[in-house]
Design a protein around this motif. Structure first.
Motif, PDB file in Angstrom:
ATOM      1  N   UNK A 125       0.835  -1.306  -0.050  1.00  0.00           N
ATOM      2  CA  UNK A 125       0.055   0.005   0.104  1.00  0.00           C
ATOM      3  C   UNK A 125       0.809   1.232  -0.015  1.00  0.00           C
ATOM      4  N   UNK A 126       2.093   1.029   0.177  1.00  0.00           N
ATOM      5  CA  UNK A 126       3.209   2.305   0.223  1.00  0.00           C
ATOM      6  C   UNK A 126       3.742   2.355  -1.067  1.00  0.00           C
ATOM      7  N   UNK A 127       4.732   3.612  -1.167  1.00  0.00           N
ATOM      8  CA  UNK A 127       5.729   3.764  -2.283  1.00  0.00           C
ATOM      9  C   UNK A 127       6.956   3.995  -1.471  1.00  0.00           C
ATOM     10  N   UNK A 128       7.517   2.963  -0.780  1.00  0.00           N
ATOM     11  CA  UNK A 128       9.058   3.467  -0.163  1.00  0.00           C
ATOM     12  C   UNK A 128      10.176   3.249  -1.326  1.00  0.00           C
ATOM     13  N   UNK A 162      13.923  -3.781   1.397  1.00  0.00           N
ATOM     14  CA  UNK A 162      15.317  -4.331   0.687  1.00  0.00           C
ATOM     15  C   UNK A 162      15.055  -5.510   0.348  1.00  0.00           C
ATOM     16  N   UNK A 163      15.656  -6.011  -0.781  1.00  0.00           N
ATOM     17  CA  UNK A 163      15.591  -7.160  -1.391  1.00  0.00           C
ATOM     18  C   UNK A 163      17.109  -7.718  -1.492  1.00  0.00           C
ATOM     19  N   UNK A 193       7.707  -3.271  -8.554  1.00  0.00           N
ATOM     20  CA  UNK A 193       7.829  -2.195  -7.723  1.00  0.00           C
ATOM     21  C   UNK A 193       6.555  -1.847  -7.098  1.00  0.00           C
ATOM     22  N   UNK A 194       5.538  -1.677  -7.871  1.00  0.00           N
ATOM     23  CA  UNK A 194       4.231  -1.615  -7.255  1.00  0.00           C
ATOM     24  C   UNK A 194       3.564  -2.440  -6.485  1.00  0.00           C
ATOM     25  N   UNK A 195       3.646  -3.675  -6.923  1.00  0.00           N
ATOM     26  CA  UNK A 195       3.165  -4.862  -6.090  1.00  0.00           C
ATOM     27  C   UNK A 195       4.025  -4.850  -4.837  1.00  0.00           C
ATOM     28  N   UNK A 196       5.242  -4.563  -4.786  1.00  0.00           N
ATOM     29  CA  UNK A 196       6.231  -4.514  -3.357  1.00  0.00           C
ATOM     30  C   UNK A 196       6.140  -3.235  -2.644  1.00  0.00           C
ATOM     31  N   UNK A 197       5.260  -2.248  -3.056  1.00  0.00           N
ATOM     32  CA  UNK A 197       5.198  -0.972  -2.283  1.00  0.00           C
ATOM     33  C   UNK A 197       6.410  -0.246  -2.480  1.00  0.00           C
TER      34      UNK A 197
END
Length: 367
Positions: A125-128, A162-163, A193-197
């Motif tokens: 739900x975020x965009x970190x 982080x990944x 990116x979007x799915x991971x926030x």
């Protein structure tokens, strides 16, 4: 490899804390490999006082513990012994409950194996901002899994995702495989990116030692392939130049504690599949061989002044600066390889870590 009832894989060897690993080795006296490279590692011909002389006074107690505990050098014999031991699945280390972690397998290009990654602090739900992290270990040991607690701290400090990549180690694979595994993870992070926030415009790469070298390689690949617009590269005492300790001599006061020239030659030989220092090593394996630094992402590079990689890291920073790449270089007087972790309680280590995090924080804020 079995030591006093404990089985070690190459992942364990690099993933265990350095002090606890040294203690484990000392628990079984007479291990042949523990002294296998003593003769060629010049530091061992020096007295303890001579080995400590150029190390910063506040870092000397930790360095002395390393010397007196007999932290074992990584040698061909060590890698052969570990290779003969069936691989064990590492348990998850003790991790913080408030920072979520999960595993994922990322498809790689062509016939390459899938890359195992650990996703830390993802909230869709975020965009970190995000960091693609690559662990260290001289290309031959180490573990992304073992880094998770420290990466959770980074995620908390920076409010980021982080990944971290569990790339295959050398000499099981050469650089052509492990560098593409890391790139596959970076590409997956960007495309998902979007799915991971994650904010796709605020992705950095970071690594320590060999992982720092991998991070530099990723920055070069990202520039050249044009698929991922990297925001920043954080290179923590990165392993960049195969010539260090092979065709380029190391001053006597350098690397008296920590990663040594013989270990460096072994790591590069395993990674490259050829002798380090030879004429035709490509920049896709050794970033210091790069001739065009233009267009690379801004960088933070940190290293201790008596680290084996000090000269190559300073030279890499100079080349970035000359190519008009915004670059911050921190050289810690008397810092040895890995001092920020082994002597984490010292002012020097804390200032080093603070500088690293602040550089990432500024990059994310301005991205």
């Amino acid at each position: 490899m079995r030591i006093e009832g404990m089985t070690l894989s190459r992942r364990d060897f690099g993933g265990l804390g350095l002090m606890s690993l040294a203690a484990a080795m000392l628990a079984k006296p007479g291990l042949a490999f523990a002294a296998a490279s003593q003769g060629e590692w010049n530091a061992h011909s020096l007295s303890v006082a001579e080995r400590l002389r150029s190390i910063a006074p506040e870092l000397r107690p930790a360095a002395r513990r390393m010397i007196e505990n007999g932290f074992p050098p990584i040698t061909e014999e060590v890698l052969q012994a570990i290779a003969q031991t069936p691989m064990q699945v590492q348990p998850m280390p003790d991790i913080a409950a408030d920072i979520p972690v999960y595993e994922h397998r990322v498809p790689a290009a062509g016939s390459l194996p899938e890359a195992l990654v650990f996703v830390i602090n993802s909230e869709p739900t975020l965009a970190r901002p995000a960091i693609l992290h690559i662990h260290g270990g001289g290309h031959v040991v180490g573990s992304a899994r073992g880094e998770i607690p420290l990466l959770q701290e980074t995620a908390r400090d920076l409010d980021c995702t982080l990944v971290s990549v569990e790339y295959h180690l050398s000499p099981l694979v050469r650089y052509t495989t492990s560098t593409e595994e890391n790139y596959a993870a970076l590409l997956w992070l960007h495309r998902n990116a979007a799915a991971l926030g994650v904010d796709a415009e605020r992705i950095a790469v970071m690594g320590e030692s060999a992982g720092g070298g991998h991070a530099a390689i990723l920055a070069i690949k990202a520039r050249d392939r044009g698929e991922v617009p990297l925001l920043f590269q954080s290179l923590v005492y990165p392993m960049l130049d195969d010539r260090t300790g092979s065709t380029r001599a190391v001053p006597a006061h350098i690397a008296t504690v920590g990663w040594s020239p013989p270990e460096n030659r072994l790591g590069w030989r395993s990674f490259l599949g050829m002798e380090p220092g030879s004429a035709h090593i490509p920049a896709e394996a050794a970033p210091a061989r790069l001739t065009d630094f233009r267009g690379l992402p801004p960088a933070w590079i940190g290293v201790g002044s008596v680290d084996l990689f000090a000269s190559e890291d300073i030279d890499y920073a100079r080349k970035l600066v000359e190519a008009d790449v915004p670059t911050e270089l921190l050289v810690v007087p008397g810092g040895f390889h890995g001092f920020d972790r082994i002597a984490a309680e010292t002012a020097a280590a804390q200032a080093f870590t603070r500088s690293k995090l602040n550089a990432l924080r500024r990059a994310f804020a301005n991205g």
